[in-house]
Write a protein that holds these residues in place. Structure first.
Motif, mmCIF file in Angstrom:
data_model
loop_
_atom_site.group_PDB
_atom_site.id
_atom_site.type_symbol
_atom_site.label_atom_id
_atom_site.label_comp_id
_atom_site.label_asym_id
_atom_site.label_seq_id
_atom_site.Cartn_x
_atom_site.Cartn_y
_atom_site.Cartn_z
ATOM 1 N N PRO A 177 0.894 -1.057 -0.035
ATOM 2 C CA PRO A 177 0.015 0.185 -0.125
ATOM 3 C C PRO A 177 1.120 1.269 0.312
ATOM 4 C CG PRO A 177 -0.484 -1.272 1.364
ATOM 5 C CD PRO A 177 0.405 -1.798 1.391
ATOM 6 N N PRO A 178 0.484 2.079 -0.708
ATOM 7 C CA PRO A 178 0.977 3.702 -0.526
ATOM 8 C C PRO A 178 0.788 4.035 0.861
ATOM 9 C CG PRO A 178 -0.761 3.510 -1.720
ATOM 10 C CD PRO A 178 -1.220 2.737 -0.976
ATOM 11 N N SER A 179 1.636 4.823 1.193
ATOM 12 C CA SER A 179 2.012 5.641 2.323
ATOM 13 C C SER A 179 0.911 6.340 2.339
ATOM 14 C CB SER A 179 3.183 6.849 2.495
ATOM 15 O OG SER A 179 3.122 7.547 1.222
ATOM 16 N N ILE A 180 0.528 6.992 4.076
ATOM 17 C CA ILE A 180 -0.976 7.936 4.611
ATOM 18 C C ILE A 180 -0.304 9.197 3.638
ATOM 19 C CG2 ILE A 180 -1.985 9.110 6.301
ATOM 20 C CD1 ILE A 180 -2.236 5.383 6.183
ATOM 21 N N HIS A 181 0.708 9.777 3.809
ATOM 22 C CA HIS A 181 1.096 10.781 2.783
ATOM 23 C C HIS A 181 0.676 11.099 1.653
ATOM 24 C CE1 HIS A 181 2.200 11.960 6.522
ATOM 25 N NE2 HIS A 181 3.658 11.484 6.121
ATOM 26 N N ALA A 182 0.607 9.833 1.509
ATOM 27 C CA ALA A 182 1.299 10.074 -0.310
ATOM 28 C C ALA A 182 -0.732 9.802 -1.122
ATOM 29 C CB ALA A 182 1.246 8.132 -1.230
ATOM 30 N N LEU A 183 -1.102 8.998 0.242
ATOM 31 C CA LEU A 183 -3.136 9.071 -0.183
ATOM 32 C C LEU A 183 -3.128 10.006 0.322
ATOM 33 C CD1 LEU A 183 -4.746 6.647 -0.658
ATOM 34 C CD2 LEU A 183 -4.847 6.426 1.397
ATOM 35 N N LEU A 184 -3.821 10.738 1.218
ATOM 36 C CA LEU A 184 -3.570 12.054 1.366
ATOM 37 C C LEU A 184 -3.501 13.367 0.070
ATOM 38 C CD1 LEU A 184 -3.162 12.479 5.329
ATOM 39 C CD2 LEU A 184 -4.723 12.206 4.037
ATOM 40 N N ALA A 185 -2.328 12.634 -0.820
ATOM 41 C CA ALA A 185 -2.212 13.798 -0.953
ATOM 42 C C ALA A 185 -3.348 14.177 -2.578
ATOM 43 C CB ALA A 185 -0.941 13.833 -1.877
ATOM 44 N N VAL A 186 -3.386 13.026 -2.686
ATOM 45 C CA VAL A 186 -4.452 13.100 -3.956
ATOM 46 C C VAL A 186 -6.209 12.304 -3.834
ATOM 47 C CG1 VAL A 186 -2.935 11.839 -5.437
ATOM 48 C CG2 VAL A 186 -4.300 10.686 -3.503
ATOM 49 N N ALA A 187 -6.186 12.117 -2.610
ATOM 50 C CA ALA A 187 -7.140 11.450 -1.900
ATOM 51 C C ALA A 187 -8.146 12.845 -0.489
ATOM 52 C CB ALA A 187 -7.868 10.171 -1.568
ATOM 53 N N SER A 188 -7.547 13.646 -0.796
ATOM 54 C CA SER A 188 -8.037 15.017 1.738
ATOM 55 C C SER A 188 -9.504 14.734 0.680
ATOM 56 C CB SER A 188 -7.149 15.647 0.918
ATOM 57 O OG SER A 188 -6.924 16.185 -0.441
ATOM 58 N N ASP A 189 -9.632 15.300 -0.356
ATOM 59 C CA ASP A 189 -11.323 15.782 -0.108
ATOM 60 C C ASP A 189 -12.465 15.209 0.497
ATOM 61 O OD1 ASP A 189 -9.686 18.240 -0.656
ATOM 62 O OD2 ASP A 189 -10.789 18.286 -2.649
ATOM 63 N N GLN A 190 -11.495 13.897 -0.414
ATOM 64 C CA GLN A 190 -13.392 12.521 0.293
ATOM 65 C C GLN A 190 -13.317 12.192 1.359
ATOM 66 O OE1 GLN A 190 -11.579 12.936 -3.150
ATOM 67 N NE2 GLN A 190 -13.044 13.664 -3.904
ATOM 68 N N LEU A 191 -11.649 12.246 1.671
ATOM 69 C CA LEU A 191 -11.254 11.635 2.395
ATOM 70 C C LEU A 191 -11.803 12.355 4.073
ATOM 71 C CD1 LEU A 191 -7.676 10.364 2.243
ATOM 72 C CD2 LEU A 191 -9.998 8.856 2.872
ATOM 73 N N ALA A 192 -11.507 13.767 4.371
ATOM 74 C CA ALA A 192 -11.954 14.498 4.979
ATOM 75 C C ALA A 192 -13.196 14.796 5.131
ATOM 76 C CB ALA A 192 -12.106 15.793 4.411
ATOM 77 N N GLU A 193 -14.343 14.241 3.996
ATOM 78 C CA GLU A 193 -15.748 14.286 4.341
ATOM 79 C C GLU A 193 -16.378 13.009 5.136
ATOM 80 O OE1 GLU A 193 -17.272 14.656 0.414
ATOM 81 O OE2 GLU A 193 -17.106 16.414 -0.076
ATOM 82 N N GLN A 194 -15.558 11.692 4.864
ATOM 83 C CA GLN A 194 -15.323 10.689 5.127
ATOM 84 C C GLN A 194 -15.286 10.556 6.794
ATOM 85 O OE1 GLN A 194 -17.353 7.564 3.657
ATOM 86 N NE2 GLN A 194 -18.226 9.700 2.535
ATOM 87 N N LEU A 195 -14.097 11.565 7.109
ATOM 88 C CA LEU A 195 -13.485 11.255 8.511
ATOM 89 C C LEU A 195 -14.505 12.226 9.398
ATOM 90 C CD1 LEU A 195 -10.379 10.834 7.962
ATOM 91 C CD2 LEU A 195 -11.272 8.901 8.548
#
Length: 472
Positions: free
Chosen positions: A116-134
Motif C-alpha cells: 500500500p502507498p504511504s498515508i501522505h501519498a494517499l492524502l495527497a490525492v484523496a484528501s477532500d473525499q477522506l475529509a468528508e468521510q472522516l
C-alpha cells in the motif's frame, strides 16, 4: 511509482468516456457498498477512434493485519465510496468500468503495487473525499479546542501572507473570536437582560418582536429582505427550528452539538452564533458608535442587519439607536463576466492572481472600478492594468531623472519660473482639487486616478519641452 502518473490516464479516460455513455443512454450507475475487495477494469474504444484503451490493474489486496490502523480506516472509507457503472459494449457484452476516478483514487494507488502507498501519498490525492468521510464518521470525537484553533490559524497565516504580498498594511487591532469568548457570553447576557433575547433548549435567540417594541428598526441595510427565510437560513443551520418564538428571530448562542467546538455559558455548553461575534468584538474595541463599516454587498442581510440589531440591543440603555453611521458594501468580483464562485469552478485565489498580475496592477484594477460595483477580472483587464502601471513607472522615473539633472545644473540655487513652470504648477493644483473632489464624492477612486493621469500627461509634456529646448 509516482501516483500522479498512475492517475493521469485514468482521469483522461474517465472524462472522455462518461459524456459519451450518457449521450448513448447506456449508462447505469450503481453503488458498491461495504465491499472489502474491488477492482476496476474495462475495454472501450476512444471517442475519436483509434486503439482501445485497456485498464486492468491487479485486484485490490485484502486488508492485512500488517497494515496500520490509519491505512485500514482510509482504505475502508475509499472502498465504501467506490462507484461503478454498467454499459453495453459494441459486442453486447457487459463491461464494468469505474466512472468516479476521484472517489476511486485510493483503489488505483493500492492496485499499483504489492504494498500500500504511504498515508501522505494517499492524502495527497484523496484528501477532500477522506475529509468528508472522516468528519462524518469521527467528527463527533474531536473535543480538543486546540485542533479547531490550529485549523483556523493555518488560514489566518496564509491570509496575512497574501496581504503582505499585496502591500496591504497590518490592522491596528487583530481580534479572534476564541480570545473574546467571555466578552461574547457577556454580550449575549446583556441583550437577554435588556429583554431582547431569550433562552430556549440551551440556545439563545434574538427577539425581533421585542426589539421593535423597544423602539428599534430591524432590517436597516436591506428592509426588503426581512422575512426572507431563504436568505436568513444561509447564515444559520436549522433556521426554521420550532425553538424560536418568531421565524425572524436568529441565534445568538447555539447549544453544543457533537463534533462542534463548544464553551461554557450560563445556558450550558455551546458556541456563538455567526452574527454575534462581530458585534461583540467591535463593541469591545470601538465602543457604542462606529463611523464606517465595510463588507460585501451580499452581507447586507442578514449579517449586517443582525449586527446592527445586536449592538443596538446591547447599548439600548445608553440610548443607542444607530450603531453604524456609514456602510460601504463592495461589489463582487467577476471572472470573465461571471460571478466568482466555487460552484461555478471559476474561483481564483490571491496567490493565483499574483502569478498573472503584479500587486500594483491588482490595486489599480480595483481602484479603476467603483467600490460598490462589480469588478471584472480577466485577460482584457490584465493588459489594461499593465499599460497603466507602466505609465506610472515611467512617470516616476522621468521625474527622478529631471530632479537629479536640475540639482546638478542649479547647484543649489533656485531658478526663476517661466511660462512652462507656471502651467505645470497650475496643473498640479488642478489635480489636487480634482482628487479631493473625487474622493469626497462617494470615494470615487476612478475619478481620482483620472485626475492623476492628467497630471502625468502635463508633466510629461513639460519634461519633453525642456529636453527639446536643451537639445536646440
Amino acid at each position: 511509482m509516482q501516483i500522479s502518473k498512475l492517475l493521469q490516464p485514468c482521469t483522461s479516460w474517465d472524462q472522455a468516456l462518461k459524456p459519451q455513455l450518457k449521450q448513448q443512454g447506456q449508462l447505469k450507475q450503481q453503488w458498491s457498498k461495504g465491499t472489502q475487495r474491488a477492482c476496476w477494469w474495462g475495454t472501450c474504444r476512444a471517442p475519436a477512434g483509434g486503439q482501445p484503451l485497456r485498464l486492468k490493474p491487479p485486484a485490490m489486496p485484502e486488508m492485512t493485519a500488517s497494515a496500520t490502523a490509519s491505512a485500514r480506516v482510509l482504505c475502508g472509507l475509499l472502498l465504501d465510496r467506490t462507484q461503478t457503472a454498467s454499459c453495453v459494449s459494441e459486442q453486447g457484452s457487459c463491461t464494468h468500468v469505474s466512472l468516479c476516478v476521484r472517489n476511486s483514487v485510493g483503489l488505483a494507488c493500492l492496485c499499483a503495487g504489492a504494498s500500500p502507498p504511504s498515508i501522505h501519498a494517499l492524502l495527497a490525492v484523496a484528501s477532500d473525499q477522506l475529509a468528508e468521510q472522516l468528519d462524518a464518521a469521527h467528527g463527533s470525537e474531536v473535543t480538543d479546542l486546540g485542533i479547531f484553533r490550529a485549523h483556523a490559524a493555518k488560514y489566518e497565516r496564509e491570509f496575512f501572507e497574501d496581504m503582505s504580498a499585496l502591500g496591504v498594511r497590518c490592522p491596528d487591532v487583530l481580534t479572534r473570536v476564541v480570545e473574546f469568548m467571555p466578552e461574547v457570553v457577556g454580550y449575549v447576557q446583556r441583550i437577554v437582560d435588556n429583554g431582547m433575547a431569550y433562552e430556549s433548549h440551551g440556545s439563545v435567540y434574538f427577539d425581533t418582536v421585542k426589539f421593535r417594541e423597544a423602539g428599534h428598526v430591524y432590517g436597516k441595510c436591506k428592509p426588503s429582505s426581512v422575512g426572507n427565510a431563504t436568505l436568513a437560513s444561509e447564515s444559520e443551520a436549522n433556521f426554521e427550528t420550532s425553538e424560536k418564538r418568531s421565524q425572524q428571530d436568529f441565534a445568538l448562542w447555539k447549544a453544543a452539538k457533537p463534533g462542534e467546538p463548544s464553551w461554557e455559558s450560563p445556558w450550558g455548553k455551546g458556541r456563538p452564533g455567526w452574527h454575534i461575534e462581530c458585534s461583540a468584538m467591535a463593541s469591545k474595541v470601538i465602543g457604542a458608535k462606529m463611523d464606517i463599516h465595510s463588507g460585501g454587498e451580499d452581507l447586507k442581510f442578514p449579517h449586517h442587519d443582525n449586527e446592527l440589531a445586536q449592538a443596538e440591543a446591547f447599548f439600548h440603555q445608553d440610548g443607542c439607536r444607530q450603531w453604524v453611521n456609514y456602510f460601504l458594501h463592495s461589489g463582487h468580483l467577476e471572472i470573465e463576466g461571471l460571478k466568482m464562485s466555487k460552484s461555478l469552478k471559476n474561483f481564483i485565489t490571491i496567490r493565483e492572481a499574483l502569478q498573472q498580475f503584479s500587486a500594483r496592477q491588482l490595486r489599480l484594477m480595483f481602484l479603476m472600478a467603483p467600490w460598490n460595483k462589480t469588478v471584472s477580472y480577466g485577460e482584457t483587464m490584465r493588459a489594461e492594468m499593465r499599460a497603466k502601471e507602466q505609465a506610472i513607472k515611467n512617470f516616476f522615473q522621468n521625474v527622478a531623472v529631471a530632479l537629479r539633472e536640475g540639482e546638478a545644473q542649479q547647484a543649489g540655487t533656485a531658478a526663476k519660473w517661466g511660462a512652462d513652470e507656471l502651467v505645470l504648477s497650475a496643473a498640479v493644483q488642478e489635480a489636487q482639487v480634482k482628487v479631493h473632489e473625487a474622493l469626497t464624492d462617494n470615494i470615487n477612486t476612478a475619478g481620482a486616478l483620472d485626475a492623476l493621469s492628467g497630471l502625468i500627461k502635463a508633466t510629461n509634456l513639460y519634461l519633453a519641452g525642456k529636453q527639446q529646448a536643451a537639445a536646440a
